[in-house]
Design a protein around this motif. Structure first.
Motif, mmCIF file in Angstrom:
data_model
loop_
_atom_site.group_PDB
_atom_site.id
_atom_site.type_symbol
_atom_site.label_atom_id
_atom_site.label_comp_id
_atom_site.label_asym_id
_atom_site.label_seq_id
_atom_site.Cartn_x
_atom_site.Cartn_y
_atom_site.Cartn_z
ATOM 1 N N SER A 32 -12.319 39.069 91.181
ATOM 2 C CA SER A 32 -11.117 38.939 92.014
ATOM 3 C C SER A 32 -11.135 39.944 93.165
ATOM 4 O O SER A 32 -10.762 39.622 94.293
ATOM 5 C CB SER A 32 -9.877 39.138 91.143
ATOM 6 O OG SER A 32 -8.696 39.094 91.926
ATOM 7 N N ASN A 33 -11.585 41.172 92.859
ATOM 8 C CA ASN A 33 -11.668 42.186 93.918
ATOM 9 C C ASN A 33 -12.671 41.781 94.995
ATOM 10 O O ASN A 33 -12.431 41.976 96.196
ATOM 11 C CB ASN A 33 -12.059 43.535 93.317
ATOM 12 C CG ASN A 33 -10.916 44.161 92.530
ATOM 13 O OD1 ASN A 33 -9.752 43.820 92.756
ATOM 14 N ND2 ASN A 33 -11.247 45.062 91.603
ATOM 15 N N ARG A 36 -11.077 39.156 97.171
ATOM 16 C CA ARG A 36 -10.113 39.730 98.112
ATOM 17 C C ARG A 36 -10.828 40.392 99.283
ATOM 18 O O ARG A 36 -10.387 40.300 100.423
ATOM 19 C CB ARG A 36 -9.233 40.750 97.398
ATOM 20 C CG ARG A 36 -8.223 40.151 96.444
ATOM 21 C CD ARG A 36 -7.148 41.165 96.097
ATOM 22 N NE ARG A 36 -6.394 40.745 94.930
ATOM 23 C CZ ARG A 36 -6.639 41.159 93.687
ATOM 24 N NH1 ARG A 36 -7.647 42.011 93.461
ATOM 25 N NH2 ARG A 36 -5.896 40.739 92.691
#
Length: 229
Positions: A32-33, A36
């Motif tokens: 997820s990081n 992003r």
């Protein structure tokens, strides 16, 4: 011989065994990081592209759409509205000057993306270097953006008596008389774009005429226009 019990190594202090669920959570969090960071990178690149493209587009618009070009002025035709008085193949002056009325057809082509508005326009006719007629084009006319406008100008001309005299006083032979005249047309106006760019222009056109009295015909020859700012 009895087998000795195997001794298992002790777990190091502070180390806790991890379940498969915790490993999956960390992997999803890292993924997820990364996602992003990629989205942020794409957004930054998009903003930078916009900042570079917008000024470029504005420059192109200024250099093309907002660039003021020269309108063109051309004479299409000259026709006789009121000819000289001819009786039995001759014109009688009657001891006076004679009147001749011409209708002059002009064409103004505006290549700009804004209208070209006339302030004043005049056509002056000369005979022997002397002004013999003048026609006015009404102020306020305009050639719309990237359009062509046709203008008709009526010019009343006074032909001097001495130009009409032939072998006898007051009589001339129409078969041999050609009246050579010249004209100058001047159109002053303004091109205004977005109330920011304003350009004053003066269009000019020189022409010469030969009026054949017997044939009641006009031959014209116009030089190229010239433009003043």
């Amino acid at each position: 011989m009895a087998e000795k019990d195997q001794v298992k190594p002790l777990t190091p202090a502070g180390h806790q065994p991890r379940s498969d669920g915790e490993d999956d959570y960390e992997a999803m969090h890292a993924k997820s990081n990364n996602l992003r960071r990629k989205q942020l990178y794409i957004q930054c690149c998009g903003c930078l592209s916009v900042l570079l493209i917008v000024p470029t587009v504005m420059i192109i618009v200024v250099l093309t759409v907002c660039h003021v070009k020269h309108p063109s002025l051309r004479m299409n035709s000259v026709s006789i509205q009121r000819p000289l008085e001819v009786v039995n193949g001759t014109t009688t002056t009657g001891g006076r000057d004679q009147n001749l009325t011409l209708l002059v057809d002009f064409l103004v082509k505006n290549p700009n993306y804004a209208s070209f508005k006339f302030r004043n326009a005049t056509t002056v006719l000369y005979y022997g270097g002397t002004v013999v007629g003048e026609g006015q084009i009404p102020a306020g006319l305009q050639a719309k953006a990237r359009r062509t406008i046709w203008i008709n100008v009526t010019v009343d001309i006074i032909i001097p008596e001495k130009a009409l005299l032939g072998g006898q006083s007051g009589i001339m032979s129409t078969g041999t008389l050609n009246l050579n005249m010249s004209s100058y047309t001047r159109i002053a106006g303004k091109v205004k774009m977005l109330n920011i760019i304003k350009k004053n222009m003066v269009l000019g056109l020189n022409c010469s005429f030969m009026y054949n009295v017997s044939g009641q015909a006009i031959q014209d020859n116009c030089s190229r226009q010239h433009v003043h700012f």
